[in-house]
Design an enzyme around this catalytic site. Structure first.
Site, PDB file in Angstrom:
ATOM      1  N   ARG A   1      31.706  40.201  56.701  1.00 46.46           N
ATOM      2  CA  ARG A   1      32.133  39.716  55.612  1.00 46.46           C
ATOM      3  C   ARG A   1      31.606  38.263  56.676  1.00 46.46           C
ATOM      4  NH1 ARG A   1      35.616  39.115  50.890  1.00 46.46           N
ATOM      5  NH2 ARG A   1      35.164  40.845  50.112  1.00 46.46           N
TER       6      ARG A   1
ATOM      7  N   CYS B   1      36.185  50.471  49.736  1.00 49.10           N
ATOM      8  CA  CYS B   1      37.598  49.457  48.922  1.00 49.10           C
ATOM      9  C   CYS B   1      38.634  50.249  48.692  1.00 49.10           C
ATOM     10  CB  CYS B   1      36.736  49.260  47.797  1.00 49.10           C
ATOM     11  SG  CYS B   1      38.266  47.947  47.870  1.00 49.10           S
TER      12      CYS B   1
ATOM     13  N   CYS C   1      38.928  48.544  40.355  1.00 55.04           N
ATOM     14  CA  CYS C   1      39.674  47.914  39.951  1.00 55.04           C
ATOM     15  C   CYS C   1      39.533  47.124  39.049  1.00 55.04           C
ATOM     16  CB  CYS C   1      40.287  48.380  41.299  1.00 55.04           C
ATOM     17  SG  CYS C   1      40.746  46.264  42.040  1.00 55.04           S
TER      18      CYS C   1
ATOM     19  N   CYS D   1      35.600  41.634  41.577  1.00 57.54           N
ATOM     20  CA  CYS D   1      35.540  41.047  42.486  1.00 57.54           C
ATOM     21  C   CYS D   1      33.474  41.144  41.804  1.00 57.54           C
ATOM     22  CB  CYS D   1      35.055  41.754  43.615  1.00 57.54           C
ATOM     23  SG  CYS D   1      36.748  41.975  44.311  1.00 57.54           S
TER      24      CYS D   1
ATOM     25  N   CYS E   1      30.702  45.867  41.970  1.00 60.21           N
ATOM     26  CA  CYS E   1      31.442  45.677  43.045  1.00 60.21           C
ATOM     27  C   CYS E   1      31.281  46.491  43.717  1.00 60.21           C
ATOM     28  CB  CYS E   1      32.442  45.473  42.904  1.00 60.21           C
ATOM     29  SG  CYS E   1      33.592  47.035  42.340  1.00 60.21           S
TER      30      CYS E   1
ATOM     31  N   LYS F   1      43.524  33.253  47.817  1.00 62.34           N
ATOM     32  CA  LYS F   1      42.473  32.784  48.091  1.00 62.34           C
ATOM     33  C   LYS F   1      41.452  31.913  47.122  1.00 62.34           C
ATOM     34  CE  LYS F   1      40.752  36.867  45.206  1.00 62.34           C
ATOM     35  NZ  LYS F   1      40.191  38.011  44.967  1.00 62.34           N
TER      36      LYS F   1
ATOM     37  N   ARG G   1      36.878  29.528  50.391  1.00 58.38           N
ATOM     38  CA  ARG G   1      36.366  30.876  50.838  1.00 58.38           C
ATOM     39  C   ARG G   1      34.040  30.487  50.495  1.00 58.38           C
ATOM     40  NH1 ARG G   1      38.185  36.607  49.245  1.00 58.38           N
ATOM     41  NH2 ARG G   1      40.505  36.292  49.905  1.00 58.38           N
TER      42      ARG G   1
ATOM     43  N   LYS H   1      38.293  29.704  45.553  1.00 56.39           N
ATOM     44  CA  LYS H   1      36.635  29.666  44.863  1.00 56.39           C
ATOM     45  C   LYS H   1      36.573  28.497  44.873  1.00 56.39           C
ATOM     46  CE  LYS H   1      37.383  34.349  44.995  1.00 56.39           C
ATOM     47  NZ  LYS H   1      37.042  35.944  43.823  1.00 56.39           N
TER      48      LYS H   1
END
Ligand code: SF4
Length: 582
Positions: free
Chosen positions: A70, A433, A472, A476, A427, A206, A139, A208
């Site tokens: 990514r 994934c 899920c 995302c 997503c 993470k 991120r 954001k």
């Protein structure tokens, strides 16, 4: 209380090195679990082809391992040359497609371990990085996608760059592992560098950050751990309202996990914006839960300790003064599709990309068209949080030739789409994934075809209704503030949520715990029919649902885990009546 396993891995990793080099230099097909956790910080996820899992297992073979890589570019910006380098990377060593991410990056799938170093090197050679695109760090910093030339957009782009610089991890592990130590001049510190923001163990999870220019909420600012909302007076950006503690990941049925919208913390003058960001991130670094990763995001720190406590923590780390948050109004999370004037004599064109997947099919050739545009016009690009692509700085004399390339390759600018289709996204999910419980990107376009039929038959094709899908509950594609969303539970089964908002400022509630995919179009048709029949004059779907349905005060964890009918019954029992707050 002892720390979780990932914290232990970070602790002994020598600033995120682990044994990644040793594995790269062996003939292993994949990395150990410990190194896999560290690889995320470097911008790559270890995956396997889940379509092949069962067959390979039956044949007694190893999984079909590959890697997702990514990129990280603040505000989604990319030059034409960088894009061409990424297009070549996709062709040479990935699966021939580029995927625009919901954080304005690009990701590649299907890269084999033998090509992993090459992929990182190509990204870095092009002037970008993958360092910090994943992992327990800040991120990719999101910024408004529309490349308008006004002061608010210009300052938001600058702030995104500044934040990106401040929060880039200082460890030399990335250059040593992927670039063979090039560009690293070692000094007395040796190869271990001080991490002034992250410290020894980086963040608990993470983190954001997004910057937005009202009234367009195109970065979904309330879904961010930390959001900056721009305020302009005269011809100057005077500062930003700071919002904190947004985050969407949860687990089905576990009421201790739930989505949260970011809350206003304070207004800060522009000159103190970076200081405020560092104060927020370091407060979370010091107080975030390192025992349980499912409880480690900033949203839980704030939910547990309170917003006032958190504000005190942040302010005590700042020199600059803060003021009460200012009022903000948003109208939509949508992109500005099609052609627009930037305000500096140039044009930009926002091209809708179905599911953010830049690929060539017999009907539509996104890759071929984008390559030709980059080669012929050399104009810069931006990727949007809604996973579309913007070309900008286009001379008006080039507009016809530009349009001709789009049309030659089957690309349209969205005029033919229903309003709901313009903002719908999903997503990646299967087959790459590892967390996916159900299809998303591969299935959602078919479902949207059916929903489009309902919209057209009910005369709702011009109504902005935000619809999203994920494979899920990790969220995302930001399903928990959409008008209608589907979240994978098991193969062919989805939880159905309703009640967010096209403005991105309200959370959904659970309507169906587990509906078969074959029922989703029918269920949605029912909601749309109810809206078409009972809405007030000019009322948006978001407002209609908020006016007519019960969610209870948000975020109530039950809102995401208990179906609406059951919640309504409970509320009625408690209060003798229904609240209409969503
Ligand atoms: Fe994978 Fe879940 Fe994220 Fe979709 S939401 S990409 S299934 S982790």
């Amino acid at each position: 209380m002892s720390v979780n396993k990932v914290e232990e891995i970070k602790d002994v990793s020598r600033q995120l090195r682990g044994s990644i080099v040793e594995t790269l230099e062996s003939d292993a097909s994949h990395f150990t679990e410990e190194d896999y956790q560290l690889l995320k910080f470097h911008g790559t996820y270890q995956q396997d082809d889940r379509d092949l899992r069962t067959q390979l297992k039956r044949e007694g073979k190893d999984k079909a391992w590959s890697f997702m890589v990514r990129t990280k570019q603040p505000g989604g910006k990319m030059t034409a040359d960088q894009y061409l380098a990424m297009d070549l990377l996709a062709e040479d060593i990935a699966n021939g497609t580029l995927r625009i991410t919901t954080r304005q990056g690009l990701q590649f799938h299907g890269i084999l371990i033998k090509s992993l170093r090459d992929s990182m090197q190509r990204v870095v050679d092009s002037g970008m990085t993958t360092w910090g695109a994943c992992g327990d760090v800040v991120r990719n910093t999101m910024g408004p996608a529309s490349p308008f030339s006004d002061v608010a957009h210009a300052d938001a782009r600058l702030l995104a760059d500044e934040l990106n610089e401040v929060f880039l991890a200082k460890s030399t592990a990335y250059t040593q592992i992927w670039l063979n130590g090039e560009a690293v001049e070692f000094d007395a510190q040796g190869d271990i560098r001080e991490e002034p923001v992250y410290g020894e163990h980086y963040l608990p999870r993470k983190f954001k950050i997004g910057i937005v220019v009202p009234p367009r909420n195109d970065v979904d600012v309330f879904s961010q751990d930390l959001g900056f909302i721009s305020h302009v007076e005269g011809d100057k950006v005077v500062g930003y309202t700071v919002v904190v503690g947004g985050g969407f990941g949860m687990s089905h049925g576990q009421t201790k996990t739930f989505p949260v919208l970011a809350k206003p913390l304070f207004f800060v003058k522009r000159e103190h914006a970076i200081e405020a960001a560092v104060a927020v991130v370091t407060a979370q670094r010091d107080y975030g839960d390192r025992t349980d990763r499912k409880h480690a995001r900033l949203k839980y720190t704030i939910e547990d300790r309170g917003l006032d406590w958190f504000r005190e923590q942040v302010v005590s780390r700042m020199q600059g003064a803060v003021e009460p948050p200012r009022d903000v109004t948003f109208i939509t999370v949508a992109d500005n599709l099609g052609w627009h004037e930037q305000g500096d004599g140039k044009l930009f064109c926002c091209v809708p990309v179905s599911m953010g997947r830049i690929k060539d099919t017999p009907g539509v050739q996104y890759r071929a068209a984008f390559r030709k545009i980059a080669q012929r016009f050399g104009v810069p690009m931006k990727f949007t949080p809604n996973t579309n692509a913007i070309f900008h700085d286009i001379a008006s004399s080039d507009k016809d030739a530009f349009n001709a390339i789009l049309s030659e390759h089957g690309l349209l600018l969205g005029d033919e789409l229903t309003e709901a289709r313009k903002t719908a996204h999903a997503c990646v999910a299967l087959p790459t994934c590892g967390l996916s419980l159900a299809e998303s990107e591969r299935y959602f376009p078919d479902l949207m075809d059916e929903i489009d039929q309902s919209l057209r038959s009910l005369g709702l094709e011009k109504e902005p209704i935000l619809i999203r899908m994920t494979g899920c509950p990790n969220g995302c594609a930001r399903p928990y503030n959409a008008d209608i969303s589907f979240v994978g539970r098991a193969p062919g089964k989805y939880a159905v949520f309703v009640g967010g908002s096209i403005r991105g400022d309200r959370l959904v509630g659970l309507e169906h715990k587990s509906a078969p995919s074959t029922e989703l179009a029918r269920i949605v048709h029912g909601y749309l029919e109810e809206y078409a029949t009972n809405r007030a004059e000019g009322e948006l779907f978001s407002d209609f649902w908020g006016r007519t349905h019960v969610n209870g005060s948000a975020p109530d964890p039950e809102q995401f885990h208990v179906e609406l009918a059951e919640r309504a019954e409970k509320l009625a029992g408690k209060s003798g009546g229904c609240s209409v707050e969503a």
